[in-house]
Design a protein around this motif. Structure first.
Motif, PDB file in Angstrom:
ATOM      1  N   ILE A  61       5.893   6.596 -12.134  1.00 18.52           N
ATOM      2  CA  ILE A  61       4.478   6.481 -12.492  1.00 18.52           C
ATOM      3  C   ILE A  61       3.650   7.267 -11.475  1.00 18.52           C
ATOM      4  N   PRO A  62       2.458   7.733 -11.876  1.00 19.32           N
ATOM      5  CA  PRO A  62       1.569   8.360 -10.892  1.00 19.32           C
ATOM      6  C   PRO A  62       0.921   7.290 -10.014  1.00 19.32           C
ATOM      7  N   LEU A  63       0.608   7.660  -8.789  1.00 13.09           N
ATOM      8  CA  LEU A  63      -0.091   6.716  -7.912  1.00 13.09           C
ATOM      9  C   LEU A  63      -1.518   6.509  -8.390  1.00 13.09           C
ATOM     10  N   ASN A  64      -2.166   7.576  -8.811  1.00 16.22           N
ATOM     11  CA  ASN A  64      -3.547   7.468  -9.277  1.00 16.22           C
ATOM     12  C   ASN A  64      -3.639   7.818 -10.749  1.00 16.22           C
ATOM     13  N   ARG A  65      -4.615   7.215 -11.404  1.00 11.52           N
ATOM     14  CA  ARG A  65      -4.911   7.571 -12.790  1.00 11.52           C
ATOM     15  C   ARG A  65      -6.159   8.439 -12.811  1.00 11.52           C
ATOM     16  N   VAL A 124     -12.113  -1.650  -8.468  1.00 13.92           N
ATOM     17  CA  VAL A 124     -10.871  -0.907  -8.228  1.00 13.92           C
ATOM     18  C   VAL A 124      -9.800  -1.436  -9.175  1.00 13.92           C
ATOM     19  N   ASP A 125      -9.180  -0.544  -9.939  1.00 12.87           N
ATOM     20  CA  ASP A 125      -8.195  -0.951 -10.934  1.00 12.87           C
ATOM     21  C   ASP A 125      -6.756  -0.733 -10.487  1.00 12.87           C
ATOM     22  N   ASP A 126      -6.557  -0.019  -9.358  1.00 14.40           N
ATOM     23  CA  ASP A 126      -5.216   0.280  -8.863  1.00 14.40           C
ATOM     24  C   ASP A 126      -5.170  -0.030  -7.368  1.00 14.40           C
ATOM     25  N   VAL A 127      -4.345  -0.998  -6.991  1.00 14.70           N
ATOM     26  CA  VAL A 127      -4.277  -1.453  -5.596  1.00 14.70           C
ATOM     27  C   VAL A 127      -2.824  -1.473  -5.142  1.00 14.70           C
ATOM     28  N   VAL A 128      -2.552  -0.818  -4.018  1.00 15.91           N
ATOM     29  CA  VAL A 128      -1.242  -0.898  -3.382  1.00 15.91           C
ATOM     30  C   VAL A 128      -1.342  -1.910  -2.246  1.00 15.91           C
ATOM     31  N   ALA A 129      -0.471  -2.898  -2.271  1.00 17.44           N
ATOM     32  CA  ALA A 129      -0.465  -3.943  -1.250  1.00 17.44           C
ATOM     33  C   ALA A 129       0.727  -3.754  -0.321  1.00 17.44           C
TER      34      ALA A 129
END
Length: 252
Positions: free
Chosen positions: A156-160, A181-186
């Motif tokens: 998958i891409p990291l960002n959309r 924010v719709d995409d979060v890396v924890a």
């Protein structure tokens, strides 16, 4: 004569993720500074040895730095505990670089993942070198981070397109996904923050031991797979004695 200090990213786990630039940097080292953490893991020590063994016929001189204890896990004042630990690290590293890095020597640290992402080595080295009387040229060699390893493994891409990505310590998820924010890396989720937030409309892409033979991957609707992640994570941590994982939360 000039001195150099190299921070060499060696990837998130797979020895094949060491770049050609990193290989050249490893081959130039006169002295390697190795930080020994209080709970240093045999698997990580062996992985570091494998990287060196692949790319050096003879090892550089190795200087071991015994890391100060990490008290913030139980300290009442998190920020004060971190500040104390950084100061202790800075003092130790400064003394080692002063004593071990010759007038024209090349020293270095092997850094897991990428030296610029969720890694304190670069920040502390900047503080140490700022106080040096003689200049030391600092060079940072990028590596494959766990974040990019995660998205590559899940394909998958990291960002959309047109959307932001936020990378944060998992403790900041206590109140759920950040607004807007719709995409979060924890990262560093020892308390399973993903299991306590509202899962409605969120997918998770989770990975552990990325790039190693023990790699684990789970993805899907957070509401449907979070119990599986908790179970698999606990079983793996009990089996290996340690856990390194990260994940992407993506709002549908």
């Amino acid at each position: 004569m000039s001195r150099e200090l190299l921070l060499i990213g060696i990837g998130a786990g797979d020895p094949d993720w060491v770049t050609l630039e990193a290989v050249r940097a490893i081959q130039r080292l006169d002295v390697l500074f190795v930080v020994l953490k209080e709970d240093e893991l045999d698997d990580l020590v062996e992985a570091r040895r494998e990287v060196l063994g692949r790319h050096r016929q003879t090892l550089p001189r190795i200087v071991e730095l015994n890391d100060p204890p990490r008290p913030w896990r139980t300290a009442p004042d998190y920020n004060a505990a971190v500040a104390l630990w950084r100061a202790q690290r800075r003092e130790l590293w400064s003394a080692a670089l002063t004593a071990e890095l010759g007038d024209d020597g090349v020293g270095g640290f092997l850094v897991w993942g990428d030296p610029s992402l969720f890694e304190s080595t670069l920040a502390i080295v900047h503080e140490v070198l700022r106080d040096f009387s003689e200049p030391v040229e600092l060079r940072v060699v990028p590596g494959v981070s766990s974040v990019h390893a995660l998205t590559a493994r899940h394909r998958i891409p990291l960002n959309r397109q047109g959307r932001a990505v936020q990378i944060l310590p998992a403790r900041l998820l206590a109140d759920g996904m950040p607004d807007g924010v719709d995409d979060v890396v924890a990262m560093l989720d020892g308390k399973l923050a993903f299991n306590s937030i509202d899962p409605a409309g969120i997918d998770i892409y989770w990975g552990a031991y990325l790039g190693t033979p023990d790699e684990l991957l789970i993805s899907g609707d957070l509401a449907k797979v979070r119990d599986e992640i908790v179970r698999v994570r606990a079983e793996a941590a009990a089996r290996k004695g340690w856990m390194f994982d990260t994940y992407l939360l993506r709002r549908r």
